[in-house]
Motif scaffolding. Sequence first.
Motif, PDB file in Angstrom:
ATOM      1  N   GLY A 156       3.614   9.478   4.687  1.00 39.80           N
ATOM      2  CA  GLY A 156       3.298   8.478   5.633  1.00 39.80           C
ATOM      3  C   GLY A 156       2.377   7.211   5.182  1.00 39.80           C
ATOM      4  O   GLY A 156       2.020   6.456   5.980  1.00 39.80           O
ATOM      5  N   VAL A 157       2.290   7.296   3.944  1.00 40.64           N
ATOM      6  CA  VAL A 157       1.452   6.199   3.234  1.00 40.64           C
ATOM      7  C   VAL A 157       2.199   5.070   3.488  1.00 40.64           C
ATOM      8  O   VAL A 157       1.612   3.957   3.524  1.00 40.64           O
ATOM      9  CB  VAL A 157       1.046   6.630   1.540  1.00 40.64           C
ATOM     10  CG1 VAL A 157       2.316   6.593   0.965  1.00 40.64           C
ATOM     11  CG2 VAL A 157       0.252   5.514   1.100  1.00 40.64           C
ATOM     12  N   GLU A 184      10.595   8.748  -2.343  1.00 37.67           N
ATOM     13  CA  GLU A 184      11.195   7.742  -1.359  1.00 37.67           C
ATOM     14  C   GLU A 184      10.193   6.860  -0.768  1.00 37.67           C
ATOM     15  O   GLU A 184      10.326   5.400  -0.703  1.00 37.67           O
ATOM     16  CB  GLU A 184      11.881   8.527  -0.114  1.00 37.67           C
ATOM     17  CG  GLU A 184      12.339   7.653   1.062  1.00 37.67           C
ATOM     18  CD  GLU A 184      13.013   8.349   2.237  1.00 37.67           C
ATOM     19  OE1 GLU A 184      13.589   7.656   3.306  1.00 37.67           O
ATOM     20  OE2 GLU A 184      12.914   9.638   2.318  1.00 37.67           O
ATOM     21  N   GLU A 185       9.142   7.372  -0.443  1.00 40.08           N
ATOM     22  CA  GLU A 185       7.957   6.720   0.069  1.00 40.08           C
ATOM     23  C   GLU A 185       7.468   5.570  -1.145  1.00 40.08           C
ATOM     24  O   GLU A 185       7.093   4.436  -0.955  1.00 40.08           O
ATOM     25  CB  GLU A 185       6.752   7.666   0.739  1.00 40.08           C
ATOM     26  CG  GLU A 185       7.188   8.212   1.869  1.00 40.08           C
ATOM     27  CD  GLU A 185       5.862   8.077   2.818  1.00 40.08           C
ATOM     28  OE1 GLU A 185       5.387   7.013   3.080  1.00 40.08           O
ATOM     29  OE2 GLU A 185       5.365   9.295   3.198  1.00 40.08           O
ATOM     30  N   GLU A 186       7.343   6.023  -2.305  1.00 38.82           N
ATOM     31  CA  GLU A 186       6.955   5.194  -3.475  1.00 38.82           C
ATOM     32  C   GLU A 186       7.952   4.210  -3.557  1.00 38.82           C
ATOM     33  O   GLU A 186       7.402   2.943  -3.870  1.00 38.82           O
ATOM     34  CB  GLU A 186       7.087   6.066  -4.866  1.00 38.82           C
ATOM     35  CG  GLU A 186       6.767   5.289  -5.920  1.00 38.82           C
ATOM     36  CD  GLU A 186       6.453   6.250  -7.300  1.00 38.82           C
ATOM     37  OE1 GLU A 186       6.541   5.895  -8.316  1.00 38.82           O
ATOM     38  OE2 GLU A 186       6.517   7.597  -6.924  1.00 38.82           O
ATOM     39  N   VAL A 187       9.239   4.247  -3.521  1.00 44.72           N
ATOM     40  CA  VAL A 187      10.191   3.278  -3.474  1.00 44.72           C
ATOM     41  C   VAL A 187      10.141   2.336  -2.446  1.00 44.72           C
ATOM     42  O   VAL A 187       9.974   1.043  -2.605  1.00 44.72           O
ATOM     43  CB  VAL A 187      11.701   3.670  -3.406  1.00 44.72           C
ATOM     44  CG1 VAL A 187      12.744   2.759  -3.413  1.00 44.72           C
ATOM     45  CG2 VAL A 187      12.021   4.692  -4.625  1.00 44.72           C
ATOM     46  N   GLY A 193       6.046  -4.488  -1.618  1.00 38.97           N
ATOM     47  CA  GLY A 193       5.153  -5.288  -2.255  1.00 38.97           C
ATOM     48  C   GLY A 193       3.788  -4.542  -2.340  1.00 38.97           C
ATOM     49  O   GLY A 193       2.681  -5.379  -2.692  1.00 38.97           O
ATOM     50  N   VAL A 194       3.919  -3.523  -2.143  1.00 39.83           N
ATOM     51  CA  VAL A 194       2.494  -2.674  -2.184  1.00 39.83           C
ATOM     52  C   VAL A 194       2.309  -2.076  -3.522  1.00 39.83           C
ATOM     53  O   VAL A 194       2.989  -1.284  -3.768  1.00 39.83           O
ATOM     54  CB  VAL A 194       2.421  -1.678  -0.992  1.00 39.83           C
ATOM     55  CG1 VAL A 194       1.208  -0.632  -1.056  1.00 39.83           C
ATOM     56  CG2 VAL A 194       2.482  -2.336   0.616  1.00 39.83           C
ATOM     57  N   SER A 195       1.081  -2.390  -4.019  1.00 37.97           N
ATOM     58  CA  SER A 195       1.056  -1.776  -5.388  1.00 37.97           C
ATOM     59  C   SER A 195       0.118  -0.433  -5.206  1.00 37.97           C
ATOM     60  O   SER A 195      -0.569  -0.291  -4.060  1.00 37.97           O
ATOM     61  CB  SER A 195      -0.096  -2.820  -6.158  1.00 37.97           C
ATOM     62  OG  SER A 195      -1.096  -3.226  -5.543  1.00 37.97           O
TER      63      SER A 195
END
Length: 300
Positions: A156-157, A184-187, A193-195
Amino acid sequence: MNSIQSFEIAIIGGSFSGLSAALSLVRSLRNIVVIDSGNPCNQNTPASHNFITHDGTNPKLIREKTIYDLSKYPNFHSIYGEVNSIEKSDKGFLLKGNGIPLLQADKIIFATGLKDVLPEIPGFAESWGKSILHCPYCHGYEVVGKTTGLWMNENGVFEHAKFLKHWGKEITVYTNGPIQFSEEEEVKLKKEGVSFITEKVKTLIHDKGQLTSIQFVSGKETPLDVLYARVPMVQHSSLPESLGCKILPSGHLEVSNFYETNLPGVYAVGDMASIFRSVAHAVHSGNIAGAMLNRAMILS
């Protein structure tokens, strides 16, 4: 034997939802008592926002003004103390606790709220409600353009980070350890553009609750002005569950559209029974619960 003070309705919790219910009920000619321990969840917050006529007002001042208004009604009573047991009785409920007399109430409204479980990291608790925030609707306008982070490490992040980008174009996710959310969420985060930084955090450096930077165990330090945090929440009081109120998987109390629990004559208002955590919603839920409880008592 101690004498018993009797009321039609006991409201346990005297912040916004409880006081709103109280106002609705005293104006409905009900003899009520509010029992409050003086520990609202927003006690560290310097200003309440997104609540008409009080935008930017310290929540403590709003509560004080509300109690002043309520004190004009002869059927309003308040007790400073903490209820620690409730027993069903022939006439309704018997309430006992620290610093309070023995109380008898026909009906009960719980307004005890949720408690945030903060990580034990220096600077976190001191900055909570000031520059570590839970809600952009409540505080996002005031921190637009500031160096912004999101404290979260669960599925959910991506949705949370993308949502916050509406108020801050650059968002850094701090996981405080190895990533727990899906690949999947990391990708998706990277594409948006979220670090994100996975280093363990040592301390949050602040000046009287206003963040200036975040320091990691490695010794590295980066600037930080504001941090949105997704932290666990638990019921502030165990009384509703011990009485028999049903708890949802989310941790909230199950209530009807009019805020009545599964126990007849027992209501729950505010964030303890809703995913919404705002002054406006707390006031709304208390107002509706008070009105509908009075209606139910008239028609019973």
